[in-house]
Design a protein around this motif. Structure first.
Motif, short mmCIF file in Angstrom:
data_model
loop_
_atom_site.label_atom_id
_atom_site.label_comp_id
_atom_site.label_asym_id
_atom_site.label_seq_id
_atom_site.Cartn_x
_atom_site.Cartn_y
_atom_site.Cartn_z
N ALA A 81 0.83 -1.21 0.00
CA ALA A 81 0.00 0.00 0.00
C ALA A 81 0.86 1.26 0.00
CB ALA A 81 -0.93 -0.01 1.21
N GLU A 82 1.92 1.23 0.77
CA GLU A 82 2.81 2.39 0.83
C GLU A 82 3.54 2.59 -0.50
OE1 GLU A 82 6.25 4.30 3.74
OE2 GLU A 82 5.55 2.26 4.06
N LYS A 83 4.00 1.51 -1.09
CA LYS A 83 4.73 1.61 -2.35
C LYS A 83 3.88 2.23 -3.45
CE LYS A 83 7.04 -1.27 -5.83
NZ LYS A 83 7.46 -2.65 -6.21
N HIS A 84 2.60 1.86 -3.48
CA HIS A 84 1.73 2.33 -4.56
C HIS A 84 0.78 3.45 -4.11
CE1 HIS A 84 2.93 -0.82 -7.39
NE2 HIS A 84 2.94 -1.65 -6.35
N ASP A 85 0.99 3.94 -2.89
CA ASP A 85 0.19 5.05 -2.36
C ASP A 85 -1.30 4.72 -2.36
OD1 ASP A 85 -0.23 7.49 -1.18
OD2 ASP A 85 -0.16 8.64 -3.05
N LEU A 86 -1.65 3.60 -1.72
CA LEU A 86 -3.03 3.13 -1.67
C LEU A 86 -3.59 3.21 -0.26
CD1 LEU A 86 -2.58 -0.16 -3.76
CD2 LEU A 86 -3.25 2.11 -4.61
N LEU A 87 -4.92 3.25 -0.19
CA LEU A 87 -5.62 3.12 1.08
C LEU A 87 -5.94 1.65 1.33
CD1 LEU A 87 -8.19 6.08 0.80
CD2 LEU A 87 -6.15 5.99 2.27
N ILE A 88 -6.13 1.33 2.61
CA ILE A 88 -6.61 0.00 3.00
C ILE A 88 -7.95 0.18 3.71
CG2 ILE A 88 -6.23 -2.06 4.40
CD1 ILE A 88 -4.22 -1.96 2.23
N GLU A 103 -2.52 6.31 8.87
CA GLU A 103 -2.95 7.36 7.93
C GLU A 103 -3.42 6.79 6.60
OE1 GLU A 103 -3.29 10.49 8.96
OE2 GLU A 103 -2.66 9.62 10.88
N ARG A 104 -3.25 5.49 6.39
CA ARG A 104 -3.69 4.86 5.14
C ARG A 104 -4.87 3.91 5.34
NH1 ARG A 104 -0.49 5.54 0.88
NH2 ARG A 104 1.62 6.33 1.22
N THR A 105 -5.33 3.79 6.58
CA THR A 105 -6.33 2.77 6.89
C THR A 105 -7.68 3.38 7.23
OG1 THR A 105 -4.64 1.24 7.70
CG2 THR A 105 -6.90 0.83 8.42
N ILE A 106 -8.73 2.80 6.65
CA ILE A 106 -10.09 3.06 7.10
C ILE A 106 -10.52 1.81 7.85
CG2 ILE A 106 -12.46 3.56 6.42
CD1 ILE A 106 -11.39 4.85 3.88
N LEU A 107 -10.64 1.93 9.17
CA LEU A 107 -10.92 0.79 10.04
C LEU A 107 -12.43 0.65 10.22
CD1 LEU A 107 -9.07 0.00 13.38
CD2 LEU A 107 -11.52 -0.35 13.12
N ILE A 108 -12.94 -0.50 9.84
CA ILE A 108 -14.37 -0.80 9.96
C ILE A 108 -14.58 -1.80 11.09
CG2 ILE A 108 -16.41 -1.70 8.78
CD1 ILE A 108 -15.28 0.73 7.33
#
Length: 390
Positions: free
Chosen positions: A194-201, A227-232
């Motif tokens: 995710a960090e390498k490709h600038d993605l959200l999780i 900062e990259r995670t949307i926690l459900i």
């Protein structure tokens, strides 16, 4: 005048109804059915939680709450996540109380996806993920977990699915339908991608309370991933509160603000009495969760050993309350197995293919029912297999 169907959205028309519901409907018209299909606890919501909801009604708490939910509940969610999972969120800016985890996933997708954006979905997966992506104009991209690795996903497979249009990766751990849980090392590999490709999780952690063999790691707790995670998450599974429809979503402030816009226009707020119940669950419900876990662990062990004895290969799931045995040895497809088992022996299971193509050859069996019922179900499944084998 046009036909009624001509008024329908093409997107909605193209979405198939839930395969889970179809088997529930088949089973509902039959007497004496043992259901291993239902995805909810067989425990009643703990009494103190029910009592808190009753008290809130008696005290007249029947108005709307703040759109984001009761501040006291959001504060306790933040405290709970920090205490149990080591994740820090600001209750006033980074947490929204939702109408179940399903609504949390919906507003998350509606807040980050533009038409044409791609979302990588690890499958087998819960039946709503792909339709929800499609409903917001996104493109679901399915990556199959490795059957021979207990349905854990290969980072190499994920990487091969990334394109210039990829916006996010959606994962569920522990997983529905397989029960597979990703450990810290496995999450770190996805985080690096995710960090390498600038993605959200988008991390569906609704089963985080129900883990049996090792401690749980939240994706948001992985270094650099908050900062990259949307926690459900929510209260349905761990606290046996499915009918209360109470969940929550946590994310960085900017994303939370966007989700709040969608939430306030579409839903206003979660039910007030359910929020009071959720507060009590977090404050005083951990003992009940632990007791439920003990029972689930016993049932899981029984189901895994029983299916393997029957010749239906079944891995030992790390969490949730599902087992996902292979039925390939019978020569039947997932749907054939489920339909014939229901008709001949009155045991309801869910065919694995409803959770994605990679689920073909498997069935999902919930052990969220009494041990006595599970024992009877295994007896009937054994008879079904014996009769099928001739």
């Amino acid at each position: 005048m046009k036909t009624t169907n001509s008024y329908l959205s093409r997107t909605v028309s193209d979405i198939k109804p839930s395969g889970i519901r179809r088997f529930f409907d088949l089973a509902s018209g039959m007497e004496g059915v043992i259901s291993l299909g239902v995805g909810e606890p067989d425990f009643v919501t703990p009494w103190t939680v029910r009592e808190a909801a009753i008290l809130s009604l008696e005290q007249g708490y029947t108005s709307y709450t703040a759109n984001a939910g009761l501040l006291e509940l959001r504060q306790e969610i933040a405290s709970y996540l920090a205490r149990i999972f080591g994740v820090q969120y600001q209750p006033d800016k980074e947490i929204i109380v939702t109408v179940g985890a399903s609504q949390a996933i919906d507003i998350a997708l509606r807040s980050i996806i533009d038409p044409g954006d791609e979302v990588i979905i690890v499958e087998p997966c819960f039946v709503s993920y792909s339709p929800l992506v499609s409903l917001v104009g996104g493109t679901p991209v399915h990556v199959q977990a490795d059957k021979d690795q207990e349905f854990k996903v290969s980072p190499e497979k994920l990487a091969s699915a990334v394109t210039s249009k990829t916006k996010a990766i959606m994962i569920c751990s522990p997983n529905n339908p397989t029960g597979t849980m990703l450990n810290k090392e496995e999450l770190e590999k996805i985080a690096a991608l995710a960090e390498k490709h600038d993605l959200l999780i988008i991390s569906d952690e609704i089963y985080a309370e129900l883990v049996y063999d090792e401690s749980y790691t939240s994706m948001a707790a992985i270094k650099g991933m908050r900062e990259r995670t949307i926690l459900i998450s929510g209260f349905s599974k761990g606290f046996a509160m499915t009918g209360w429809r109470l969940g929550f979503v946590c994310a960085p402030e900017e994303i939370t603000a966007a989700m709040l816009k969608v939430h306030q226009y579409a839903m206003m707020c979660a039910p007030t009495m359910a929020q009071h119940a959720g507060l009590e669950a977090l404050l005083n419900g951990r003992d009940d969760v632990e007791e439920m876990k003990k029972s689930y662990r016993r049932r899981r062990n029984y189901m895994v050993s029983s299916f393997n004895e029957l010749g239906l290969k079944c891995h030992n799931p790390g969490g949730a309350f599902y087992v996902f045995p292979s039925i390939e040895s019978t020569g039947l497809s997932s749907e054939e197995f489920a339909e014939q088992l229901l008709v001949q022996e009155k045991v309801a299971v869910v065919p694995g293919n409803v959770f994605g193509e990679s689920g073909e050859g498997f069935v999902r069996c919930s052990y969220a029912t009494s041990l006595e019922q599970l024992q009877e179900a295994i007896k009937r499944i054994r008879r079904f297999i014996d009769n099928h084998n001739g």
